[in-house]
Design an enzyme around this catalytic site. Structure first.
Site: not given
Ligand code: TAP
Length: 484
Positions: A180, A238, A289
């Site tokens: 997903k 997370g 990140c």
């Molecule tokens: P999130 O908003 O947390 O979304 C990540 C994924 O989780 C998306 O596919 C999202 O779906 C899904 N999701 C949302 N609510 C959920 C739930 N209740 N249950 C299961 N899945 C759910 O993060 P983002 O805005 O896409 O990415 C930015 C964040 O990622 C930053 O905090 C960044 O630091 C972190 N990040 C960390 C790393 C590493 S390796 N540490 C690398 C890259 C990014 P939808 O958004 O499609 O609804």
């Protein structure tokens, strides 16, 4: 460059077939450079679609597990070859969909190819050990077993590399996958899935389903037939995933945020430190990140460093990532733009001094913001503690390296950290005392090479590691075998 993806509708891939969602609804993914442009439409899937995908993965798991590991690896080689022929096209889609510049998007896509080849090779490497038994007539050894069905939930900021660095090890070690992607990069992810589909993996081995995190992501976490969840994204989501998976005994892996420092010591090569701070903090519009966000500088060289940094930051060309002269693209979405803007306001309210930037780019339609540099930032401020995920650098002045490391550690995250120094004692102390999973000396804050472990300490990670050989720990369980 083409606009071939515009307004095309992408389907889910379930049990070896492209399928529309039972909701009969799709949603447009918007280009942050030009919000009037829809890059493509993705399915708004339902629980019913998700159940089908999970059932397909569950049904496929035994045959996939029993396939010889080198054969599973061969599928990955095939996917890599297909992806390699589409690097430019997929990178262009990524730039349109989430804004990073085309060279960065291309680099990421090529990294996806390399990750696939690395894990394809893993199919031919040892996955167990022989352990001496006290019984001379016995043979004792370990053997790795796959988890079964793995749910892969990914963010929008690395829409090719992150899904691949999860799916490639999952598959080669014998798991089946339900993937997903983030909605904000669903079209790029659909193209990765097209490459996988073209490689003709057995039906149900990889399933792709788009839709909201609250329905599809949470549904994966809660489903009793999903044996493991690998997640990269924000800390809030997370933590919730970790609790859900733990409650029903599923294995989980969480890679979350960062608040990454760079320390610039008095003896540093300042030009190198300036370039690395800019590149580590502002590439991908700071939406990494591992992005540098706190710049901790020894007072004796503070003014010189600041002047050099500002001079270069002012030269940064912000613009459409598909234009050759653009160095930094837009924020990936309107909500991302609003978050960054609100942190800039908060920084000013809390008493930090905005030296440059943080302004919307008026000539552009999209979610562009100029790179911001703050000074007089102290540890208790929100801009020093919270992940902004945008092009914002916070300068902090310290006297000694001990103080610098203390300030660097004074956050709840611990993903990546860098030091610039020519003094061996400084970097040895830093390597020992820095609370971060990735520590770098005279190198910008960034991810690591794909054959090395990647992950964070403290609130950044659930402490398992991705990439390299370390990935086997999450995607398999150890069976200890005793044969008499
Ligand atoms: P999130 O908003 O947390 O979304 C990540 C994924 O989780 C998306 O596919 C999202 O779906 C899904 N999701 C949302 N609510 C959920 C739930 N209740 N249950 C299961 N899945 C759910 O993060 P983002 O805005 O896409 O990415 C930015 C964040 O990622 C930053 O905090 C960044 O630091 C972190 N990040 C960390 C790393 C590493 S390796 N540490 C690398 C890259 C990014 P939808 O958004 O499609 O609804």
């Amino acid at each position: 460059m083409s606009t071939a993806t515009q307004n095309q509708t992408y389907l889910n891939f379930i049990n070896g077939e492209w399928q529309a969602s039972s909701s009969e609804k799709s949603q447009g993914s918007i280009n942050p450079t030009n919000p009037d442009e829809v890059v493509g439409n993705y399915q708004l899937s339902t629980k019913e679609d998700l159940n089908q995908a999970i059932e397909a993965a569950d049904h496929a798991k035994t045959a996939w597990r029993k396939l010889a590991a080198p054969e599973r690896g061969n599928y990955l080689f095939k996917i890599a070859d297909i992806l390699e022929t589409r690097v430019d096209e997929i990178a262009e889609t990524m730039t349109r969909e989430m804004g990073k510049t085309f060279p960065e998007a291309k680099g990421e896509t090529m990294r996806g190819v390399a990750i696939l080849r690395y894990y394809a090779g893993e199919g031919m490497r040892k996955t167990g050990d022989v352990i001496p038994s006290t019984d001379k007539d016995a043979l004792m050894f370990t053997k790795r077993s796959p988890l079964g069905v793995v749910g892969v939930i990914t963010p929008w900021n690395f829409p090719v590399a992150i899904p691949i660095w999860k799916m490639a090890p999952a598959l080669v070690y014998g798991n089946t996958v339900v993937f997903k992607p983030a909605q904000e990069a669903a079209i790029t992810a659909a193209k990765v899935m097209e490459c996988m589909a073209e490689a003709n993996l057995p039906q149900g081995v990889v399933n792709f389903i788009t839709g909201s995190g609250s329905t599809i992501g949470q549904g994966l976490v809660d489903h009793p037939k999903v044996d493991g969840i690998t997640f990269t994204g924000s800390e809030n989501v997370g933590r919730r995933i970790g609790q859900g998976a733990l409650a029903r005994g599923a294995k989980y892996q969480l890679e979350m945020g960062g608040k990454n420092p760079v320390i610039v010591a008095a003896d540093a090569d300042l030009d190198l430190a300036v370039d690395a701070t800019i590149s580590g903090g502002l590439k991908s519009t700071g939406q990494k990140c591992t992005a540098t966000s706190r710049v901790i500088v020894q007072s004796s060289i503070y003014d010189e460093f600041k002047e050099k940094l500002l001079e270069k930051v002012k030269q940064i060309k912000v613009g459409d990532g598909l234009k050759e002269d653009s160095w930094m693209g837009p924020c990936a979405s309107e909500s991302q733009f609003n978050t960054v803007s609100s942190y800039i306001d908060k920084g000013k309210e809390e008493g930090a001094v905005l030296l440059y930037g943080g302004e919307p780019v008026k000539e552009e339609k999209g979610y562009f913001i100029t790179p911001a540099v703050f000074e007089n930032v102290t540890s208790e401020m929100a801009i020093a503690q919270e992940e902004i995920f945008g092009p914002v650098l916070a300068l902090m002045k310290v006297e000694t390296i001990e103080e610098a490391i203390e300030v660097a550690n004074d956050v709840e995250f611990g993903l990546s950290a860098s030091i610039f120094t020519t003094n061996i004692q400084n970097f040895l102390s830093f390597i020992d005392d820095m609370e971060a999973g990735l520590v770098r000396v005279n190198a910008e804050s960034a991810g690591v090479e794909l054959q090395a472990p990647f992950g964070g300490m403290k609130r950044s990670s659930s402490h398992s590691r991705e990439q390299g050989e370390a990935a086997i720990e999450f995607f398999t369980s150890i069976k200890t075998v005793f044969v008499k």
